[in-house]
Design a protein around this motif. Structure first.
Motif, PDB file in Angstrom:
ATOM      1  N   THR A   4       9.258   4.572   7.962  1.00  0.00           N
ATOM      2  CA  THR A   4       8.003   5.082   8.540  1.00  0.00           C
ATOM      3  C   THR A   4       7.973   4.970  10.063  1.00  0.00           C
ATOM      4  OG1 THR A   4       7.037   2.900   8.068  1.00  0.00           O
ATOM      5  CG2 THR A   4       6.612   4.663   6.492  1.00  0.00           C
ATOM      6  N   GLY A   5       9.111   4.634  10.658  1.00  0.00           N
ATOM      7  CA  GLY A   5       9.196   4.601  12.119  1.00  0.00           C
ATOM      8  C   GLY A   5       8.602   3.374  12.765  1.00  0.00           C
ATOM      9  N   MET A   6       8.409   2.296  12.019  1.00  0.00           N
ATOM     10  CA  MET A   6       7.855   1.060  12.591  1.00  0.00           C
ATOM     11  C   MET A   6       8.979   0.081  12.900  1.00  0.00           C
ATOM     12  SD  MET A   6       4.360   0.542  10.319  1.00  0.00           S
ATOM     13  CE  MET A   6       5.139   0.719   8.709  1.00  0.00           C
ATOM     14  N   ASP A   7       8.676  -0.881  13.740  1.00  0.00           N
ATOM     15  CA  ASP A   7       9.662  -1.866  14.175  1.00  0.00           C
ATOM     16  C   ASP A   7       9.647  -3.046  13.207  1.00  0.00           C
ATOM     17  OD1 ASP A   7      11.320  -3.673  15.386  1.00  0.00           O
ATOM     18  OD2 ASP A   7      10.189  -3.796  17.272  1.00  0.00           O
ATOM     19  N   PRO A   8      10.733  -3.285  12.458  1.00  0.00           N
ATOM     20  CA  PRO A   8      10.735  -4.396  11.496  1.00  0.00           C
ATOM     21  C   PRO A   8      10.612  -5.760  12.162  1.00  0.00           C
ATOM     22  CG  PRO A   8      12.936  -3.450  11.718  1.00  0.00           C
ATOM     23  CD  PRO A   8      11.992  -2.530  12.431  1.00  0.00           C
ATOM     24  N   LEU A   9      10.938  -5.829  13.464  1.00  0.00           N
ATOM     25  CA  LEU A   9      10.858  -7.110  14.177  1.00  0.00           C
ATOM     26  C   LEU A   9       9.481  -7.357  14.787  1.00  0.00           C
ATOM     27  CD1 LEU A   9      14.348  -7.069  15.956  1.00  0.00           C
ATOM     28  CD2 LEU A   9      13.719  -8.131  13.776  1.00  0.00           C
ATOM     29  N   SER A  10       8.558  -6.469  14.524  1.00  0.00           N
ATOM     30  CA  SER A  10       7.205  -6.611  15.064  1.00  0.00           C
ATOM     31  C   SER A  10       6.192  -6.611  13.926  1.00  0.00           C
ATOM     32  CB  SER A  10       6.902  -5.465  16.043  1.00  0.00           C
ATOM     33  OG  SER A  10       5.588  -5.582  16.556  1.00  0.00           O
ATOM     34  N   PRO A  11       5.991  -7.761  13.251  1.00  0.00           N
ATOM     35  CA  PRO A  11       5.092  -7.820  12.095  1.00  0.00           C
ATOM     36  C   PRO A  11       3.676  -7.336  12.388  1.00  0.00           C
ATOM     37  CG  PRO A  11       6.404  -9.823  12.226  1.00  0.00           C
ATOM     38  CD  PRO A  11       6.660  -9.058  13.496  1.00  0.00           C
ATOM     39  N   SER A  12       3.194  -7.548  13.610  1.00  0.00           N
ATOM     40  CA  SER A  12       1.835  -7.115  13.940  1.00  0.00           C
ATOM     41  C   SER A  12       1.698  -5.596  13.833  1.00  0.00           C
ATOM     42  CB  SER A  12       1.466  -7.563  15.354  1.00  0.00           C
ATOM     43  OG  SER A  12       2.338  -6.980  16.312  1.00  0.00           O
ATOM     44  N   GLU A  13       2.824  -4.903  13.847  1.00  0.00           N
ATOM     45  CA  GLU A  13       2.818  -3.451  13.791  1.00  0.00           C
ATOM     46  C   GLU A  13       2.687  -2.924  12.364  1.00  0.00           C
ATOM     47  OE1 GLU A  13       5.913   0.162  15.031  1.00  0.00           O
ATOM     48  OE2 GLU A  13       5.963  -1.743  16.131  1.00  0.00           O
ATOM     49  N   TRP A  14       3.110  -3.745  11.366  1.00  0.00           N
ATOM     50  CA  TRP A  14       3.176  -3.206  10.008  1.00  0.00           C
ATOM     51  C   TRP A  14       2.499  -4.039   8.926  1.00  0.00           C
ATOM     52  CZ3 TRP A  14       5.698  -7.007   7.412  1.00  0.00           C
ATOM     53  CH2 TRP A  14       6.692  -7.718   8.082  1.00  0.00           C
ATOM     54  N   TRP A  15       2.140  -5.298   9.178  1.00  0.00           N
ATOM     55  CA  TRP A  15       1.678  -6.133   8.069  1.00  0.00           C
ATOM     56  C   TRP A  15       0.377  -5.610   7.443  1.00  0.00           C
ATOM     57  CZ3 TRP A  15      -2.763  -8.921   7.057  1.00  0.00           C
ATOM     58  CH2 TRP A  15      -3.674  -9.052   8.103  1.00  0.00           C
ATOM     59  N   ASP A  16      -0.480  -4.945   8.235  1.00  0.00           N
ATOM     60  CA  ASP A  16      -1.723  -4.406   7.696  1.00  0.00           C
ATOM     61  C   ASP A  16      -1.731  -2.872   7.678  1.00  0.00           C
ATOM     62  OD1 ASP A  16      -1.846  -4.047  10.413  1.00  0.00           O
ATOM     63  OD2 ASP A  16      -3.907  -4.763  10.639  1.00  0.00           O
ATOM     64  N   GLU A  17      -0.540  -2.285   7.707  1.00  0.00           N
ATOM     65  CA  GLU A  17      -0.421  -0.829   7.640  1.00  0.00           C
ATOM     66  C   GLU A  17      -0.462  -0.402   6.168  1.00  0.00           C
ATOM     67  OE1 GLU A  17      -0.350   2.868   9.091  1.00  0.00           O
ATOM     68  OE2 GLU A  17      -0.145   1.146  10.443  1.00  0.00           O
ATOM     69  N   PRO A  18      -1.408   0.482   5.771  1.00  0.00           N
ATOM     70  CA  PRO A  18      -1.572   0.825   4.352  1.00  0.00           C
ATOM     71  C   PRO A  18      -0.301   1.312   3.660  1.00  0.00           C
ATOM     72  CG  PRO A  18      -3.463   1.586   5.590  1.00  0.00           C
ATOM     73  CD  PRO A  18      -2.469   1.066   6.600  1.00  0.00           C
ATOM     74  N   ILE A  19       0.511   2.134   4.340  1.00  0.00           N
ATOM     75  CA  ILE A  19       1.702   2.643   3.666  1.00  0.00           C
ATOM     76  C   ILE A  19       2.721   1.525   3.437  1.00  0.00           C
ATOM     77  CG2 ILE A  19       2.997   3.322   5.757  1.00  0.00           C
ATOM     78  CD1 ILE A  19       3.924   5.801   4.168  1.00  0.00           C
ATOM     79  N   PHE A  20       2.736   0.522   4.282  1.00  0.00           N
ATOM     80  CA  PHE A  20       3.640  -0.605   4.054  1.00  0.00           C
ATOM     81  C   PHE A  20       3.226  -1.355   2.794  1.00  0.00           C
ATOM     82  CE2 PHE A  20       5.139  -4.963   4.562  1.00  0.00           C
ATOM     83  CZ  PHE A  20       6.478  -4.752   4.834  1.00  0.00           C
ATOM     84  N   TYR A  21       1.927  -1.557   2.620  1.00  0.00           N
ATOM     85  CA  TYR A  21       1.419  -2.179   1.397  1.00  0.00           C
ATOM     86  C   TYR A  21       1.809  -1.358   0.172  1.00  0.00           C
ATOM     87  CZ  TYR A  21      -2.265  -2.826  -2.161  1.00  0.00           C
ATOM     88  OH  TYR A  21      -2.968  -2.987  -3.334  1.00  0.00           O
ATOM     89  N   GLN A  22       1.673  -0.044   0.250  1.00  0.00           N
ATOM     90  CA  GLN A  22       2.056   0.796  -0.880  1.00  0.00           C
ATOM     91  C   GLN A  22       3.533   0.649  -1.206  1.00  0.00           C
ATOM     92  OE1 GLN A  22       0.704   4.664   0.652  1.00  0.00           O
ATOM     93  NE2 GLN A  22      -0.983   4.641  -0.816  1.00  0.00           N
ATOM     94  N   LYS A  23       4.347   0.576  -0.171  1.00  0.00           N
ATOM     95  CA  LYS A  23       5.788   0.472  -0.407  1.00  0.00           C
ATOM     96  C   LYS A  23       6.177  -0.895  -0.956  1.00  0.00           C
ATOM     97  CE  LYS A  23       7.315   4.193   2.576  1.00  0.00           C
ATOM     98  NZ  LYS A  23       8.471   4.761   3.264  1.00  0.00           N
ATOM     99  N   VAL A  24       5.434  -1.938  -0.609  1.00  0.00           N
ATOM    100  CA  VAL A  24       5.689  -3.257  -1.195  1.00  0.00           C
ATOM    101  C   VAL A  24       5.492  -3.185  -2.710  1.00  0.00           C
ATOM    102  CG1 VAL A  24       4.791  -5.611  -1.394  1.00  0.00           C
ATOM    103  CG2 VAL A  24       5.192  -4.625   0.863  1.00  0.00           C
ATOM    104  N   VAL A  25       4.415  -2.540  -3.141  1.00  0.00           N
ATOM    105  CA  VAL A  25       4.139  -2.423  -4.567  1.00  0.00           C
ATOM    106  C   VAL A  25       5.265  -1.660  -5.266  1.00  0.00           C
ATOM    107  CG1 VAL A  25       2.586  -1.384  -6.269  1.00  0.00           C
ATOM    108  CG2 VAL A  25       1.644  -2.618  -4.300  1.00  0.00           C
TER     109      VAL A  25
END
Length: 612
Positions: A67-88
């Motif tokens: 999704t074009g986010m930086d894996p080394l920057s948790p503040s960028e993705w931890w509350d991003e809805p699509i990241f939550y969907q992909k975790v599931v």
């Protein structure tokens, strides 16, 4: 216990099977109380490495880079809805493939360590359809190309979801501003569709994917507007927690805590382990301390904290409750329960933070913010199976009934005439040998049998184990001391690729499918199977099956009688009531052999002819 050496029970392996069965159970249950399974420390490190590198780091990389986010920057993705969907989707895929829960030696997978895909992508392996008489085209016990297609179709669409960059959604943008979009509804529904179709043909593969946990949120992702999606997801997870908490109310759960703590890898103090038993080694029933732990943090907290999270509008209180539930999952994770649902617990830690800290109730994501119709539909759909499963556990697996960790499980115990177990390896298509055959090249023939008995020692520390031992002892009489007993859950793992403590996976249908392929003679393969207790019923129903003949007896026992006894039944079998017996049945007996794990050739030799 060293890094690569375990704590083996204090027995002479070559003489172990010469001892009476209940003496073996006493030795092994007492050993479990101090050492648990006794696995080497390196086993825990292997599990931790799998969770860290495959699930956590792998999941972060997939969820961010796609999704074009930086894996080394948790503040960028931890509350991003699509990241939550992909975790599931990610944890559902790993579960289905067999590399998450019920993986490795703690789940009976020694060599290979994986079940799952090795079974579900192979024609001819056993399956267990849930409704073969009601759903056309689902009958049969063997996996066909259709089953393989459905499984691989589910896997393919799960991968599509993980690779998809996201679709812009106006509801998300309106609610949170700039975002990476959401997964497309079509790919989510296709994933769910393949999994549901697979489940109608094989409930084992369906539940291995933990569909009861991950299908509901995928449906919500695809069909609900964004705010309703978040609130509905909160309702889902709270019902999972509260369902598990409710299932612990009763007489069974106290018996779960002591053997679970005894198997905890970081619990090095024998004194701390012993304090969970009334009077080690003479009385291995749960102590008052264990009961307080079970009914306090184990039940009250799991009820209270989720309800606070669902209803609270106070930020501080909500954060505190979220942290408490995250700590709850950390504790369960740290005990390494035998089904090893480690990834599930880590996923729930993240989901708790995402839903209740990232999207708190007081910021417009509370129960008052979801559409009323969607609220009713979500609550009704999620409560249906827990309610039905507690009232009629014979109709619902304990997984969709949300009865995790309750100690109230449908279970079974198997017993083979000497030499007969080898028919399972000869007659069934499966990637793995039975566990004793997996272990024998690693540890030796006699040692492997001791390890297999350790699971029986563990089961005897739970209420249903004492009941099953009682009925099997009555069924076999003196032959109990030389027949080969097996914990059915572990055996099911080798035969079907998965088990999670549910006897419904190896029910009468599966046993008949085994018999069609293995041709056991009468008396060679005996099964005691027990249903879990219905809520507050006080009674458990059992049946006994001679696999070559069919069910030969049905009956009941009282839960209070089972929990009152020691694992080794010093007072003899617990009381039970026979409600039906097969007219004219007389068990065929088989004598003791010098080596009880001898192959089928030895079992058929003239000096081992059956006697009545």
């Amino acid at each position: 216990m060293g890094l690569t050496t375990g704590d083996f029970p204090p027995v002479e392996p070559a003489k172990f099977m010469d001892k009476p069965y209940l003496e073996r159970i006493r030795t092994l249950s007492t050993h479990w109380a101090e050492y648990g399974f006794g696995t080497p420390k390196i086993v825990a490190f292997i599990y931790l490495a799998k969770v860290l590198f495959l699930f956590a780091i792998g999941g972060i990389l997939i969820g961010t880079l796609s999704t074009g986010m930086d894996p080394l920057s948790p503040s960028e993705w931890w509350d991003e809805p699509i990241f939550y969907q992909k975790v599931v989707v990610w944890v559902c895929l790993l579960e289905a493939l067999g590399v998450a829960g019920s993986w490795g030696p703690l789940a009976g997978h020694f060599k290979p360590m994986t079940g799952g895909v090795l079974y579900y992508a192979r024609v001819g392996t056993l399956r267990n359809p849930p409704y073969p008489d009601k759903v056309p085209g689902t009958a049969g016990g063997a996996r066909t190309p259709v089953d393989v297609f459905l499984f691989l179709g589910f896997v393919a669409f799960a991968i599509v979801n993980l690779a998809h960059p996201g679709v812009s959604d106006s509801g998300v943008t309106e609610a949170i501003g700039a975002n990476e979009g959401l997964l497309p509804a079509w790919s989510l529904l296709a994933t769910v569709g393949f999994l549901l179709a697979l489940g109608l043909r094989d409930k084992i593969a369906f539940l291995q994917a933990r569909a009861e946990q991950y299908v509901p949120p995928m449906v919500v992702f695809a069909l609900f507007p964004f705010v309703d999606m978040i609130v509905a997801a909160k309702i889902l997870i709270v019902i999972v927690w509260c369902g598990a908490a409710f299932s612990k109310v009763g007489k069974h759960f106290d018996n779960v805590i002591p053997p679970m703590v005894s198997n905890t890898p970081w619990m090095f103090s024998k004194a701390a382990k012993r304090m969970h038993y009334r009077d080690f080694p003479n009385d291995l029933r749960p102590s008052k301390h264990a009961s307080r732990l079970a009914q306090g943090p184990g039940t009250v907290v799991e009820f209270g904290a989720p309800l606070v999270l669902l209803f609270s509008q106070n930020e501080t209180l909500s954060i505190a409750a979220a942290c408490l539930m995250i700590g709850f999952h950390i504790f369960i994770f740290s005990t390494f329960p035998l089904a090893v649902p480690l990834e599930w617990n880590v996923a729930f830690m993240f989901i708790t933070a995402f839903l209740f800290i990232g999207f708190p109730n007081h910021e417009g994501y509370g129960l008052g913010d979801i559409d009323t119709v969607l609220l009713i539909v979500t609550a009704a759909a999620m409560l249906f199976f827990p309610i039905l499963g507690n009232l009629r556990p014979d109709k619902v697996s304990f997984l969709p009934a949300m009865r995790q960790y309750a100690g109230n499980w449908a279970s079974a115990m198997w017993a083979f005439a000497p030499g007969a177990e080898s028919k399972l390896d000869e007659g069934l298509i499966k990637p793995a040998l039975m566990q004793r055959q997996q272990l024998a090249p690693l540890y030796g023939e006699d040692e492997a049998e001791v390890i297999m008995h350790q699971l029986l020692g563990w089961r005897s520390m739970h209420s249903q184990g004492r009941g099953m031992n009682s009925i099997m002892m009555k069924t076999l009489g003196d032959d109990m001391n030389h027949y080969i007993p097996r914990e059915a859950e572990f055996s099911c793992n080798a035969i079907t690729g998965f088990n999670f403590g549910d006897g419904h996976f190896h029910d009468e249908k599966l046993l008949r499918a085994i018999q069609e392929r293995c041709n056991f003679a009468p008396g060679e393969f005996l099964v005691v199977w027990v249903e879990s207790e219905a809520a507050f019923h006080g009674t458990q129903y059992y049946w006994v099956m001679d696999v070559a003949v069919g069910i030969i007896e049905r009956g009941t026992w009282k839960v209070e009688d089972a929990v009152a006894e020691q694992p080794w039944l010093p007072n003899g079998p617990i009381a039970h009531q026979v409600t039906w017996q097969l007219d004219g049945y007389e068990r065929v007996r088989y004598p003791k052999q010098p080596r009880p794990w001898a192959d089928a050739v030895a079992a058929a030799a003239p000096d081992t002819a059956p006697v009545v």
